[in-house]
Motif scaffolding. Structure first.
Motif, PDB file in Angstrom:
ATOM      1  N   ASN A  28     -13.235 -93.664 -89.810  1.00  0.00           N
ATOM      2  CA  ASN A  28     -14.284 -94.321 -89.041  1.00  0.00           C
ATOM      3  C   ASN A  28     -13.615 -95.030 -87.867  1.00  0.00           C
ATOM      4  O   ASN A  28     -13.504 -96.251 -87.856  1.00  0.00           O
ATOM      5  N   GLU A  29     -13.102 -94.252 -86.915  1.00  0.00           N
ATOM      6  CA  GLU A  29     -12.440 -94.788 -85.732  1.00  0.00           C
ATOM      7  C   GLU A  29     -13.124 -94.224 -84.500  1.00  0.00           C
ATOM      8  O   GLU A  29     -13.814 -93.215 -84.564  1.00  0.00           O
ATOM      9  N   ASN A  30     -12.894 -94.868 -83.361  1.00  0.00           N
ATOM     10  CA  ASN A  30     -13.480 -94.361 -82.129  1.00  0.00           C
ATOM     11  C   ASN A  30     -12.437 -94.164 -81.029  1.00  0.00           C
ATOM     12  O   ASN A  30     -12.781 -94.016 -79.871  1.00  0.00           O
ATOM     13  N   PHE A  31     -11.156 -94.159 -81.391  1.00  0.00           N
ATOM     14  CA  PHE A  31     -10.108 -93.903 -80.407  1.00  0.00           C
ATOM     15  C   PHE A  31      -9.288 -92.692 -80.830  1.00  0.00           C
ATOM     16  O   PHE A  31      -9.148 -92.405 -82.014  1.00  0.00           O
ATOM     17  N   GLY A  32      -8.787 -91.965 -79.851  1.00  0.00           N
ATOM     18  CA  GLY A  32      -7.985 -90.782 -80.142  1.00  0.00           C
ATOM     19  C   GLY A  32      -8.791 -89.639 -80.721  1.00  0.00           C
ATOM     20  O   GLY A  32      -8.237 -88.760 -81.376  1.00  0.00           O
ATOM     21  N   ILE A  33     -10.087 -89.622 -80.480  1.00  0.00           N
ATOM     22  CA  ILE A  33     -10.977 -88.601 -81.031  1.00  0.00           C
ATOM     23  C   ILE A  33     -11.150 -87.494 -79.997  1.00  0.00           C
ATOM     24  O   ILE A  33     -11.448 -87.768 -78.834  1.00  0.00           O
ATOM     25  N   TYR A  34     -10.993 -86.245 -80.419  1.00  0.00           N
ATOM     26  CA  TYR A  34     -11.271 -85.111 -79.541  1.00  0.00           C
ATOM     27  C   TYR A  34     -12.771 -84.860 -79.588  1.00  0.00           C
ATOM     28  O   TYR A  34     -13.325 -84.541 -80.640  1.00  0.00           O
ATOM     29  N   GLN A  55     -16.351 -83.041 -83.431  1.00  0.00           N
ATOM     30  CA  GLN A  55     -15.369 -84.067 -83.075  1.00  0.00           C
ATOM     31  C   GLN A  55     -14.340 -84.181 -84.186  1.00  0.00           C
ATOM     32  O   GLN A  55     -14.658 -84.010 -85.358  1.00  0.00           O
ATOM     33  N   PHE A  56     -13.098 -84.518 -83.806  1.00  0.00           N
ATOM     34  CA  PHE A  56     -12.038 -84.659 -84.797  1.00  0.00           C
ATOM     35  C   PHE A  56     -10.899 -85.489 -84.241  1.00  0.00           C
ATOM     36  O   PHE A  56     -10.822 -85.764 -83.045  1.00  0.00           O
TER      37      PHE A  56
END
Length: 149
Positions: A28-34, A55-56
């Motif tokens: 459950n993160e929102n940084f470094g997501i493709y 998204q991944f």
């Protein structure tokens, strides 16, 4: 977050790796997501490919994220790479020396799309039939369990 601090909640963002597991878990993160759309995940060591349209986050330096230029159907390219049956027993990086220099003669975009759509339809049919197969196995197990009580 540590390397093993992943959730099993598939509603979160998957963390991909370059091995047979493919999805390590979910975060459950929102940084470094493709989140740039469709891509091909290429394992630089095994030359395994996966078509990804979600998204991944990546947890491997061996993953190459391949995207398409304009007028190139990425699903068509994925199917072509799958058809080639790329594999390796050597533990080395293959992308720069063997894959990137490949030249592929491509049909016009609308033909690529037609082929891609047909193959995607077949993939969907296979997925549905595998689901039915699993349900039939469960039904058989249930019936056998009740037969021998």
């Amino acid at each position: 977050m540590t390397d093993t601090d992943y959730s099993c909640d598939s509603s979160l963002i998957p963390v991909l790796t370059a091995n047979k597991a493919f999805i390590l878990g979910y975060i459950n993160e929102n940084f470094g997501i493709y989140d740039k759309g469709e891509c091909i995940i290429f394992d630089d060591f095994t030359m395994d490919t996966k078509f990804v349209d979600f998204q991944f986050k990546v947890k491997s330096s061996a993953i190459k994220i391949l995207t398409a230029k304009a007028d190139i159907n990425l699903k068509f390219i994925f199917e072509y790479l799958s058809f080639l049956g790329l594999s390796s027993n050597e533990h080395k990086r293959h992308y720069i020396s063997e894959i990137e220099p490949m030249q592929i003669l491509l049909p016009e975009y609308h033909k690529q799309s037609q082929v891609s759509n047909i193959l995607s339809g077949i993939d969907e049919k296979i997925k549905n039939e595998l689901g039915v197969h699993k349900l039939l196995i469960k039904q058989k197990q249930y019936l056998l369990a009740n037969l021998f009580i």
